[in-house]
Design a protein around this motif. Structure first.
Motif: not given
Length: 280
Positions: A37-63
């Motif tokens: 199962a995916p792990s719940t992200a805690d605050r310490d794990e995320l602080t200072g991290s950078t992520w690059l979007l690979t795909e997405g969906e939103g109210p207006a459709g695909s990102v």
């Protein structure tokens, strides 16, 4: 009176076949472990991290991450702030984390204008980001979801800051595009670049740039800059497309990659890049 139906006992061959099938099913059932199962992200794990979007969906459709688009998410050292590049502009927001719950509010950003495809990527992304309420991390993949949103990111390494500092870099090539589609042309200008801790100096035949920068994950973001041109009214800049492309890389933010004595910079808001060679 009808005779009672006969119940035939399975022959030896049929009995062996049934036993083999039962053993096979039991074996397969015992060997197939459920996916983690995916792990719940805690605050310490995320602080200072950078992520690059690979795909997405939103109210207006695909990102759609179009060519030349770079969409990033960084959780700042201040644990209640996030930001990044939204395709064209830099954005920032307040964030509240509680287990796998996330709330993003107060979205704002710079107001640069880009080509319409990039502006559409940005609009759809920010609409989706404003509607997320759940965050999970599985390995190097971050997922944000909401009632009408789903955004997937890959983790980005930090910028190679130490490898850049204290070296004089001479411009060798101008890059148009990224990856396999990139076109590289030899630079005609003897430009020179030098980076210090939080400072940058660029000298071309047309302009001298002095700037300050901050590191944000894989990016170097320009926070202030000044320009001194070789002639009045910057005529040399307007008449030389190469000079315009050089300055384009240092307008806003750029990424850096060091391979031996070769440094490649890419603008985050366009498909322009520059390659420098370390001065030997």
């Amino acid at each position: 009176m009808q005779p009672a139906p006969l119940h035939r006992r399975p022959t030896g061959m049929r009995l062996v076949t049934r036993l083999l099938l039962a053993v096979l099913l039991l074996t397969l059932g015992g060997c197939s472990d459920p996916p983690p199962a995916p792990s719940t992200a805690d605050r310490d794990e995320l602080t200072g991290s950078t992520w690059l979007l690979t795909e997405g969906e939103g109210p207006a459709g695909s990102v759609l991450v179009a060519d030349g688009a770079r969409v990033t998410l960084r959780f700042d050292e201040a644990s209640d702030q996030l930001g990044g590049v939204s395709g064209c502009n830099h954005y920032g927001a307040e964030v509240a984390l509680d287990g796998d719950a996330i709330e993003v509010g107060g979205l704002g950003g710079t107001e640069m204008a880009c080509e319409q495809p990039l502006m559409e990527v940005e609009r759809r992304y920010l609409d989706a980001l404003a509607g997320v309420d759940t965050v999970t991390v599985e390995g190097d993949v971050l997922t944000l979801t909401g009632p009408d949103a789903r955004l997937l990111y890959d983790r980005e390494p930090d910028a190679p800051t130490e490898a850049l500092l204290g070296t004089t870099w001479r411009l060798e090539s101008v890059v148009h595009g990224e990856g396999d589609a990139a076109a590289v042309s030899q630079a005609g200008d003897p430009a020179e670049l030098r980076l210090g801790q939080g400072t940058l100096e660029l000298q071309t035949s047309c302009v001298r740039v002095a700037a300050e920068w901050v590191e944000q994950g894989a990016e170097f973001r320009i926070t202030s800059s000044s320009y001194e041109y070789a002639d009045e009214d910057a005529v040399c800049l307007h008449d030389d497309p190469e000079q315009q492309r050089i300055l384009e890389v240092f307008d806003g933010a750029f990424t850096a990659e060091v391979d031996g004595d070769l440094l490649t910079l890419h603008a985050t808001r366009s498909d322009t890049g520059l390659q420098f060679r370390a001065e030997g």
